[in-house]
Structures are given as structure tokens and as C-alpha cells.
Design an enzyme around this catalytic site. Structure first.
Site, short mmCIF file in Angstrom:
data_model
loop_
_atom_site.label_atom_id
_atom_site.label_comp_id
_atom_site.label_asym_id
_atom_site.label_seq_id
_atom_site.Cartn_x
_atom_site.Cartn_y
_atom_site.Cartn_z
N ASP A 35 0.83 -1.21 0.00
CA ASP A 35 0.00 0.00 0.00
C ASP A 35 0.86 1.26 0.00
O ASP A 35 2.01 1.24 0.44
CB ASP A 35 -0.88 0.01 1.25
CG ASP A 35 -2.29 -0.47 0.96
OD1 ASP A 35 -2.57 -0.84 -0.19
OD2 ASP A 35 -3.11 -0.49 1.89
N LYS A 56 -3.78 2.97 -2.57
CA LYS A 56 -5.20 3.31 -2.67
C LYS A 56 -5.49 4.57 -1.86
O LYS A 56 -6.49 4.66 -1.16
CB LYS A 56 -6.08 2.17 -2.16
CG LYS A 56 -6.15 1.01 -3.13
CD LYS A 56 -7.18 -0.01 -2.73
CE LYS A 56 -8.52 0.59 -2.40
NZ LYS A 56 -9.07 1.53 -3.37
N MET A 168 -8.81 10.03 9.00
CA MET A 168 -9.28 10.65 7.75
C MET A 168 -10.20 11.83 8.04
O MET A 168 -11.17 12.06 7.32
CB MET A 168 -10.06 9.63 6.90
CG MET A 168 -9.37 8.28 6.76
SD MET A 168 -8.31 8.18 5.32
CE MET A 168 -9.54 8.01 4.03
#
Lengths: 244, 244
Positions: A35, A56, A168
Site C-alpha cells: 500500500d 489506494k 481521515m
């Protein structure tokens, strides 16, 4: 002749926060799917593996999830030992569950290997005890960003009595603030915002609920970052040495 | 000539779930204070250290916290490298925060080293994704047991939309059930109860909210155990291999 897939947590960034088990699994890997947010220093554990970068990162151009699924399936069906190396823990906002279900439904053996999730590392690095007797009897890890644009139940989370750790959340600070205030959280509830937790470039910004948007803007806070919201966010900051 | 104290997470039980950093710190330790629930196989990392067992198992005879504080202080003031090795993560129900504050107030340098907390390991071992798109957008780690006999806000936790992971809950199953039902949680909400997570003697009992007390009794569930409460608790159980 079927291979196996390990869904492995790479931890928060500091390469020493990898587990011994993850290091062992990497050493035996033939194929590693990596990742974006994973520290590439971890590849020292698998010098002979074929490494495929399949980032991603939210909002950026990235490898579609379906393609990642098919890559894992292809190599496993070739009999390979496949490691999918993900930032943090594979089952905390890491889609480990989805990937394990998808592979399991196709008869591929799959194993999850835990990692240190960014929120816990951020707290330790900043000397914030997420739980503390008489102050906080638990911690809630929540994400402010979802593909389906659903919204967490911020008012209920404000009332649960746990320290909140928000992943996030940088682009949603106004929504988070408004939701928590609507749930009765105090405007001066301490907030710590930590960017690049556990890495040498880690930065932290101390604020409170009502001021956090303005303070984050002045600080130029950027992703990846976690927010720690709760009375514990002012504790122990002087007491602890930073990680060496 | 002051020493230093590292408050180190030993992880959930499986000695391979220790971090590389924790292993390194143990290798350099001169004195190790060992909690009850820590796997003593981890002492292989510190064969030359002086090891003191300072268990604090809830409800049993154990070393008072004040005595542990003073031991750490004494060795640190002798200039020693002291490791306090705790089950799971030092800041998740581990009193790491308290100990760091106490030592910091006395001028002792102190560093926190994360560990894999039992709830996350239990989930991975049982193939339960604690977060899952469309199902659970977060996870709350809470303890049902406190010294001051305060009670978590179970009704608010029921409404937060997170998977609940309850530590120290075996003796409080009726209270937990009643509190979550009062918050509107469904009576048939899936529950997984996992004893000795990540150890060879791990056992798991699948149930639901209304039946969990009866099922735990029939199963002879005993501490240490964690409860995972949420729709994710039925997911992926067939799909995943158990950890080797």
C-alpha cells in the site's frame, strides 16, 4: 497447489513498530502487494520477494480494489506465498475484512496479522493515555471519510464517555465539530491533531473542539493525520520523552 | 546519572505479536517488571535482565500500584534501564498513562512502546473485521470493570454505530446486555466472546446480545476474555484460517 495470502499490518510508519510475526511472514513471502502509506523500509524484510505497489490513497489516482483482489487471487492460485502489506492494522479501516471474505469465497487460505494502528501510535508518541482512570474508560476509533458519504453518529459518540480517535478527518473538521457540539460535548474539549504519527516528520497541533478548524488551517495540517478528542488530550505531554 | 523507564506493550499473548521495537528495548533492559498476564516466553528477549513479577490481576492478591511505582523509581534513580512489560498496549486499560505521569513528575525519562491490544488480536484470530464498509465505521474499546464502580454509558455506546469490544466484561454480562438493550440495540445483535485471544488455548463462543449470558455460562467462559458486539461478529468466520 494453492498458495496463501497473509493480510499483514505494517504498523503506523515507524519500521520498528512492525510485529515479529509480520517480519517473519515477510521473510517468507514470494509476492508482496504494498500500500501507498506503508514505509518502504519494511521491504528490507523481503529482499527476494516480487514487490507490487498498489496504493489506494483516498481521493488520488490509485489501483482499483477489484484489481488488487484479482492480483492476490492470481498469485495464490499459482501457489505463491502472497503478503498484502497494509498501513496500520488490516482490520481497522484497512479493508482486511473485505479482502479476506473475497478470497475465502474463492477457496484461498488467508490469515490476518495484526499491526499497530495509527491512532494508538499517535497517542503514545504524544504521551496521551487514551484510557485513564476517572477520566476515560475507553476509546473509539472512527473514520470521518467513507465512500458512501454516510456520516458517523457524532452526537452519540460525544456521549459515550470514550476518547475519540478520528481517522481521515482533516477535510471534515467542521462537520466533526458541529456533530460533537450537537451531542453536548464541551466547546473547550481538548483536541490533539497528529500528522505522520511515529515517523521522523511527525507534527502535532494541540487545540480544542471549537478552535480546531482554525488551528488546523494555521498549522497547515495535512493527511495522513489523526485527531484525538477528549480530556486525556492534554495529559502527560510534558512528562514523556519522544520516541528516540 | 538517571536511568530511564520504558512502558512496553507485550501484545495479547502470542509472543510473535511483540513489536521489533519492544524486542529491542527488552534486549537492552537491566530490570524488567513483569505483569501477570504477560507471556513469560517473552523473557527470552532479556536473558540477562533482573526480572520482577508484579502482577495486578483484578480481584486477586497482587502487587499494589504504589509499590510498582516506587520500584520503577528506585531502579531508574540507580541509573538502570527499566522495562515495565504490560499485556496488550500500555495505554489501553494498561495504566501506562498513570505510570508515565507519576514518573514524569519525579523527573524520570519515560517512553511508551505500543503493543497489539487483546481486542484487536481476538478479532483477527476469529476472522472478524472490526470495521467494514457499509456495516461498521469504527470500533469502541471499553472496559466494563473499574475500581470506582462507575458504569460506561452503554445506551450511548449502543447508538454510536461502532463495533463494541468489551474488556473485563465476563462478570458484567447482565449489566452490559441491559444497558445496550436500553440504548436500542437489537436483542439478536451478534456477539463473539473470545477467551485467551491469540494463545494456543484460545476459545471462542458465538452468541447474540440476549443470549450471551446463558451461552457464556454454558461455555464456562472465564477471564481473560473480550466480547465483540456488532454485526461484524458473524462475518468471515468460515473464510479465515486460524493463525498457525
Amino acid at each position: 497447489m494453492s498458495g496463501k495470502v497473509w493480510l499483514v499490518g505494517a504498523g503506523p510508519g515507524d519500521p520498528e513498530l512492525l510485529t515479529l510475526k509480520a517480519a517473519k511472514v515477510l521473510q517468507g513471502a514470494e509476492v508482496v502487494l504494498l500500500d501507498d502509506l506503508v514505509n518502504s523500509q519494511l521491504l528490507e524484510h523481503c529482499p527476494r520477494a516480487r514487490v507490487l505497489r498498489v496504493g489506494k490513497r483516498g481521493g488520488c489516482r490509485s489501483t482499483p480494489q477489484d484489481f488488487i483482489h484479482r492480483l492476490m487471487l492470481r498469485y495464490a492460485r499459482q501457489g505463491r506465498r502472497v503478503v498484502r502489506l497494509k498501513g496500520g492494522d488490516p482490520c481497522i479501516f484497512g479493508r482486511g475484512g473485505e479482502e479476506a471474505e473475497w478470497l475465502g469465497a474463492r477457496g484461498i487460505e488467508c490469515e490476518l496479522v495484526n499491526g499497530i494502528t495509527a491512532g494508538l501510535a499517535a497517542a503514545s508518541q504524544c504521551g496521551i493515555p487514551l484510557t485513564l482512570r476517572g477520566i476515560s474508560r475507553g476509546v473509539s476509533l472512527v473514520t470521518a471519510h467513507t465512500q458512501d458519504d454516510s456520516v458517523p453518529n457524532w452526537p452519540a459518540l460525544a456521549q459515550g464517555g470514550t476518547t475519540l480517535v478520528v481517522y481521515m478527518g482533516v477535510a471534515r473538521l467542521a462537520d466533526i465539530r458541529d456533530g460533537l457540539l450537537a451531542g453536548g460535548m464541551r466547546a473547550n474539549m481538548p483536541v490533539a491533531m497528529i500528522e505522520n504519527a511515529s515517523l521522523p516528520q511527525q507534527r502535532e497541533c494541540r487545540s480544542n473542539l471549537s478552535r480546531m478548524l482554525a488551528d488546523a488551517t494555521a498549522f497547515h495540517l495535512s493527511s495522513p493525520a489523526v485527531l484525538i478528542i477528549g480530556d486525556v488530550a492534554t495529559r502527560a505531554e510534558q512528562a514523556l520523552a519522544r520516541s528516540a
